[in-house]
Design an enzyme around this catalytic site. Structure first.
Site, PDB file in Angstrom:
ATOM      1  N   ARG A  80       0.807  -1.231   0.039  1.00  0.00           N
ATOM      2  CA  ARG A  80      -0.347  -0.036   0.594  1.00  0.00           C
ATOM      3  C   ARG A  80       0.967   1.800  -0.064  1.00  0.00           C
ATOM      4  NH1 ARG A  80      -5.846  -0.766   3.255  1.00  0.00           N
ATOM      5  NH2 ARG A  80      -6.265  -2.215   2.844  1.00  0.00           N
ATOM      6  N   GLU A  95     -27.001  -3.214 -21.534  1.00  0.00           N
ATOM      7  CA  GLU A  95     -27.076  -3.331 -23.100  1.00  0.00           C
ATOM      8  C   GLU A  95     -25.984  -4.080 -22.931  1.00  0.00           C
ATOM      9  OE1 GLU A  95     -28.618   1.451 -23.696  1.00  0.00           O
ATOM     10  OE2 GLU A  95     -26.226   0.786 -23.492  1.00  0.00           O
TER      11      GLU A  95
END
Length: 520
Positions: free
Chosen positions: A148, A169
């Protein structure tokens, strides 16, 4: 004896049987009036149920609050404007992230610098050391497997209403490719065989499409079989979002439990690290509690906002041109400098085209399309990438981006048209979206309140990024380095060199003002 009389007698027997138990807790009930006894029992059960409900809410609040507190505590507040060793592109589905991958990041990073399992190569494998780029649909929880302190995160958000439409879609589009097969059983069989042989990765292996596409595929086959059973292929509706005879209507789609689990508020849960694809063991319980008690979603939203604040870059799909320019100058410039300084760019190195293309294949879903319409989406990006990476500049990056995105959009359009031909008269357009009933739009809004609020927050971050980028172009250090006369460089040459930066500043300033006006 009437049914009602029998019910009263049976109720009396039940209450009388419970009388000894109730006496134990201090309630004396004599077996006389069934109505009184039933009323007392209902009151007792109501009190017990209410107490259980209160305890359940308290438990859920503690679970969610503990997760949120820990998540925010683990967020680092270091210099977020500086690119670290590893760039993690958190790709929220249907935001245009694949365009950034093909047309920006593949121009900057060699394939050898990509982390294994990057993007749609299933789940992340942290075994490879010193990888520099991770682009994936995995949620933020994947950072638990990353260094991190050496990782920068970027993402793009989209208007939540449009993202729901686009998700629907795309689910229909990809699922329609299976209709080339005579039936569902054969489609599954052939897909399994081709996936076994393929060196690429199918859409069916990518989150969230590994859930959404099979769901829509099975529905399309069921409706096609029903039309065959009726002996007709006639479609009674021309509305692509409400074709009962052909595909699942949008209204049914948004109200299905699968959509509630994966689609709605998807961006917020992905940035919070709480999708059903999360690496966090507590993610399921937290998500369950938020789904049950909607007000607990505020904790999730708080975490997501904090993470956006700490990202190197936050783009907006709707502000496409401005976002692309910002990405090239904020992220691209730092990548170029970083890789040049670390000598990560090899001599004369260009992209490994075969390796790039093998990573993005869902062409096995459709064997009857020509080569331009199959799954080789990387053709445009790799064929256009003739710029040697060691000579890359922000200007060249934007030039290649423009060529790449134009080609990529043409390929995507051809593929969509080819897929939707199998379910006429489906034709998803902006004009068709405008015809969707207001009631459906309001329901989508109601189901995506977290995403809507997060998107508004992201727009504020986007405006700040514009301002910061413009200011950084004209700080004293930059100006000083520009006008130093050394190495035979003439002042006029330096002025010419600065002109692109001046134009960029003007562009960013104008767009920032326009964005502020829209927001107001």
């Amino acid at each position: 004896m009437s049914t009602r009389s029998r019910s009263w007698i049976q109720g009396s027997i039940v209450i009388c049987d419970l009388a000894p138990s109730l006496s134990v807790i201090g309630i004396e009930i004599e077996c006389m009036d069934p109505l009184v006894k039933c009323t007392i029992l209902l009151i007792i059960l109501g009190l017990v149920g209410n107490a259980f409900s209160i305890n359940d809410y308290d438990h859920c609040e503690n679970v969610v609050k503990k997760w949120a507190t820990t998540s925010i505590k683990n967020e680092r507040n270091e210099d977020k404007h500086t690119l670290k060793d590893l760039l993690f592109f958190l790709h929220v589905p249907r935001t245009g992230g694949r365009t950034y991958f093909h047309c920006f990041l593949t121009k900057l990073y060699l394939s050898s610098l990509e982390c294994p399992r990057s993007y749609d190569k299933l789940r992340f494998d942290p075994s490879k050391e010193k990888c520099r780029l991770l682009v994936t649909h995995d949620d933020y929880s994947i950072t638990s497997k990353l260094p991190r302190d050496r990782t920068s995160v970027v993402t793009i958000l989209r208007n939540p209403i449009d993202r729901v439409f686009s998700t629907y879609e795309f689910s229909v589009e990809v699922a329609a490719r299976f209709l080339v097969h005579p039936n569902l059983t054969y489609a599954k069989l052939m897909t399994g065989r081709l996936r076994f042989k393929s060196i690429g990765v199918s859409t069916l292996e990518i989150w969230p499409w590994k859930y959404l596409v099979p769901w829509m595929r099975d529905d399309l086959f069921a409706r096609r079989d029903a039309r065959k059973a009726r002996g007709t292929n006639d479609v009674t509706s021309n509305d692509p979002y409400n074709m009962q005879d052909v595909a699942m209507p949008l209204l049914n789609y948004i109200n299905d439990p699968i959509a509630h689990e994966i689609v709605h508020n998807g961006a917020t849960f992905q940035i919070a690290g709480l999708t059903n694809n999360s690496y966090l063991p507590e993610s399921h319980e937290v998500r369950h509690c938020v789904d049950k008690y909607h007000n607990l979603g505020d904790y999730v939203l708080q975490v997501a906002k904090k993470r956006l604040d700490n990202m190197l870059y936050v783009g907006l799909t709707e502000n496409h041109r401005e976002s692309a320019t910002m990405f090239a100058n904020v992220v691209g410039q730092q990548v170029i400098s970083q890789l040049a300084n670390s000598k990560a760019i090899g001599e004369g190195a260009t992209l490994n085209r075969s390796e790039r293309s093998s990573s993005f294949s869902d062409s096995e879903l459709d064997q009857n399309t020509n080569s331009d319409e199959k799954g080789n989406e990387t053709k445009s990006s790799s064929d256009d990438n003739d710029v040697k990476q060691e000579s890359m500049t922000v200007g060249k990056l934007m030039d290649t981006y423009e060529v790449c995105i134009s080609s990529l959009r043409k390929t995507q359009t051809r593929r969509r048209i080819a897929s939707l031909k199998r379910i006429p008269p489906a034709n998803f357009t902006k004009e068709a979206r405008l015809q969707v009933p207001k009631m459906v739009l309001q329901q989508i809004q109601s189901l995506n309140k977290l995403d809507i609020e997060l998107y508004e927050y992201a727009k504020g971050i986007f405006v700040k990024q514009h301002k910061q980028a413009a200011e950084s172009l004209f700080d004293t250090e930059t100006l000083g380095s520009i006008f130093v006369y050394s190495g035979g460089i003439k002042l006029w040459d330096a002025c010419l060199w600065t002109m692109p930066f001046v134009l960029l500043f003007i562009l960013l300033f104008v767009n920032a003002k326009r964005t502020l006006k829209v927001k107001i």
